[in-house]
Design a protein around this motif. Structure first.
Motif, PDB file in Angstrom:
ATOM      1  N   PHE A 151      16.142 -50.777  54.380  1.00 51.86           N
ATOM      2  CA  PHE A 151      17.157 -50.029  55.123  1.00 51.86           C
ATOM      3  C   PHE A 151      16.640 -49.759  56.520  1.00 51.86           C
ATOM      4  O   PHE A 151      15.453 -49.922  56.794  1.00 51.86           O
ATOM      5  N   ILE A 152      17.562 -49.413  57.401  1.00 54.98           N
ATOM      6  CA  ILE A 152      17.178 -49.150  58.782  1.00 54.98           C
ATOM      7  C   ILE A 152      17.481 -47.715  59.152  1.00 54.98           C
ATOM      8  O   ILE A 152      18.354 -47.071  58.572  1.00 54.98           O
ATOM      9  N   GLU A 153      16.721 -47.243  60.097  1.00 53.01           N
ATOM     10  CA  GLU A 153      16.995 -45.972  60.769  1.00 53.01           C
ATOM     11  C   GLU A 153      16.942 -46.280  62.254  1.00 53.01           C
ATOM     12  O   GLU A 153      16.096 -47.049  62.705  1.00 53.01           O
ATOM     13  N   ARG A 154      17.846 -45.689  62.973  1.00 52.33           N
ATOM     14  CA  ARG A 154      17.870 -45.874  64.425  1.00 52.33           C
ATOM     15  C   ARG A 154      17.417 -44.588  65.092  1.00 52.33           C
ATOM     16  O   ARG A 154      17.809 -43.507  64.683  1.00 52.33           O
ATOM     17  N   GLU A 155      16.616 -44.752  66.115  1.00 50.22           N
ATOM     18  CA  GLU A 155      16.144 -43.612  66.890  1.00 50.22           C
ATOM     19  C   GLU A 155      16.581 -43.812  68.325  1.00 50.22           C
ATOM     20  O   GLU A 155      16.214 -44.795  68.977  1.00 50.22           O
ATOM     21  N   LYS A 156      17.385 -42.889  68.804  1.00 55.53           N
ATOM     22  CA  LYS A 156      17.872 -42.968  70.185  1.00 55.53           C
ATOM     23  C   LYS A 156      16.719 -42.644  71.125  1.00 55.53           C
ATOM     24  O   LYS A 156      16.045 -41.633  70.973  1.00 55.53           O
ATOM     25  N   ILE A 157      16.504 -43.522  72.077  1.00 52.54           N
ATOM     26  CA  ILE A 157      15.445 -43.347  73.074  1.00 52.54           C
ATOM     27  C   ILE A 157      16.128 -43.059  74.413  1.00 52.54           C
ATOM     28  O   ILE A 157      17.013 -43.808  74.833  1.00 52.54           O
ATOM     29  N   ALA A 158      15.704 -41.981  75.060  1.00 51.69           N
ATOM     30  CA  ALA A 158      16.288 -41.615  76.355  1.00 51.69           C
ATOM     31  C   ALA A 158      16.124 -42.767  77.339  1.00 51.69           C
ATOM     32  O   ALA A 158      15.039 -43.337  77.473  1.00 51.69           O
ATOM     33  N   GLY A 159      17.214 -43.130  78.004  1.00 54.65           N
ATOM     34  CA  GLY A 159      17.187 -44.197  78.995  1.00 54.65           C
ATOM     35  C   GLY A 159      17.411 -45.585  78.412  1.00 54.65           C
ATOM     36  O   GLY A 159      17.543 -46.553  79.150  1.00 54.65           O
TER      37      GLY A 159
ATOM     38  N   ARG B  86      19.721 -48.232  76.493  1.00 51.86           N
ATOM     39  CA  ARG B  86      21.128 -48.470  76.166  1.00 51.86           C
ATOM     40  C   ARG B  86      21.249 -48.914  74.718  1.00 51.86           C
ATOM     41  O   ARG B  86      20.314 -49.412  74.127  1.00 51.86           O
ATOM     42  N   GLY B  87      22.437 -48.730  74.171  1.00 53.87           N
ATOM     43  CA  GLY B  87      22.710 -49.195  72.817  1.00 53.87           C
ATOM     44  C   GLY B  87      22.472 -48.113  71.781  1.00 53.87           C
ATOM     45  O   GLY B  87      22.208 -46.955  72.106  1.00 53.87           O
ATOM     46  N   PRO B  88      22.552 -48.502  70.511  1.00 54.99           N
ATOM     47  CA  PRO B  88      22.472 -47.516  69.422  1.00 54.99           C
ATOM     48  C   PRO B  88      21.077 -46.943  69.190  1.00 54.99           C
ATOM     49  O   PRO B  88      20.921 -45.961  68.485  1.00 54.99           O
ATOM     50  N   GLY B  89      20.053 -47.541  69.754  1.00 51.87           N
ATOM     51  CA  GLY B  89      18.708 -46.980  69.620  1.00 51.87           C
ATOM     52  C   GLY B  89      17.712 -47.965  69.030  1.00 51.87           C
ATOM     53  O   GLY B  89      18.047 -49.073  68.626  1.00 51.87           O
ATOM     54  N   PHE B  90      16.480 -47.521  68.962  1.00 50.36           N
ATOM     55  CA  PHE B  90      15.354 -48.298  68.448  1.00 50.36           C
ATOM     56  C   PHE B  90      15.492 -48.412  66.929  1.00 50.36           C
ATOM     57  O   PHE B  90      15.711 -47.422  66.250  1.00 50.36           O
TER      58      PHE B  90
END
Length: 189
Positions: A136-144, A146-150
């Motif tokens: 499974f995946i988890e996304r982590e939003k990184i400031a600056g 673009r897109g849904p995150g790391f």
């Protein structure tokens, strides 16, 4: 019955001591931002792979029933656009799991290099494994960014459980992912 004890050379003891020092040096950085936490996790996994700790210390393990592994392999063979490469990716993931969390500590570029395919094909294969439920995946939003995150990939605990014989103090140092899945004990929900 007698126990078999592996005798350690001075070099083995020195290597283990150096690994412990490296792990302790990483501690102040384990609470950093997403990129720093990821880098610390990668270093921790590499240190564990390069050293051979005594059983009962920090040696990670993966528990998977043969039927579970066969189900994933069979699904990949029947459904993947690149079944042989997908099976190689699946096998590779087990050697790069963060103890206790099950996070897959390889980038798609690293997987691509090790398997001999393009990074875009790695993404497709990883998405197939996600669709099947093996990971499974988890996304982590990184400031600056673009897109849904790391994207961070994790082994599904219902497929393969990753653990460690680490002490409670060592386990406390390992970053844990958000609890999205529960472990099923003995086949009971």
């Amino acid at each position: 019955m007698r126990n078999v004890t592996r005798l350690k050379t001075k070099k083995d003891r020195l290597q283990e001591d150096q690994a412990d020092l490296l792990k302790q040096a990483l501690l102040p950085f384990s609470d950093g931002d997403g990129a720093m936490r990821d880098a610390v996790g990668r270093l921790y996994v590499q240190i564990n792979r390069l050293t051979t700790p005594d059983p009962g210390t920090t040696e990670p393990f993966v528990m998977i029933r043969p039927a579970q592994n066969a189900a994933v392999v069979d699904w990949l063979e029947a459904n993947s656009k690149r079944p042989m490469k997908a099976m190689r990716v699946w096998a590779l993931l087990f050697d790069h799991l963060m103890p206790h969390t099950g996070q897959i500590m390889l980038t798609r570029e690293e997987i691509a290099e090790k398997v001999g395919i393009g990074a875009d094909n790695v993404s497709r294969i990883m998405n197939e494994l996600v669709r099947f439920g093996a990971i499974f995946i988890e996304r982590e939003k990184i400031a600056g960014m673009r897109g849904p995150g790391f994207v961070r990939y994790f082994m599904n605990k219902h497929v393969a459980e990753v653990g460690s014989r680490a002490t409670q103090e060592e386990l406390a140092l390992i970053p844990r992912p958000g609890a999205k899945l529960a472990i099923v004990q003995g086949g009971k929900a």
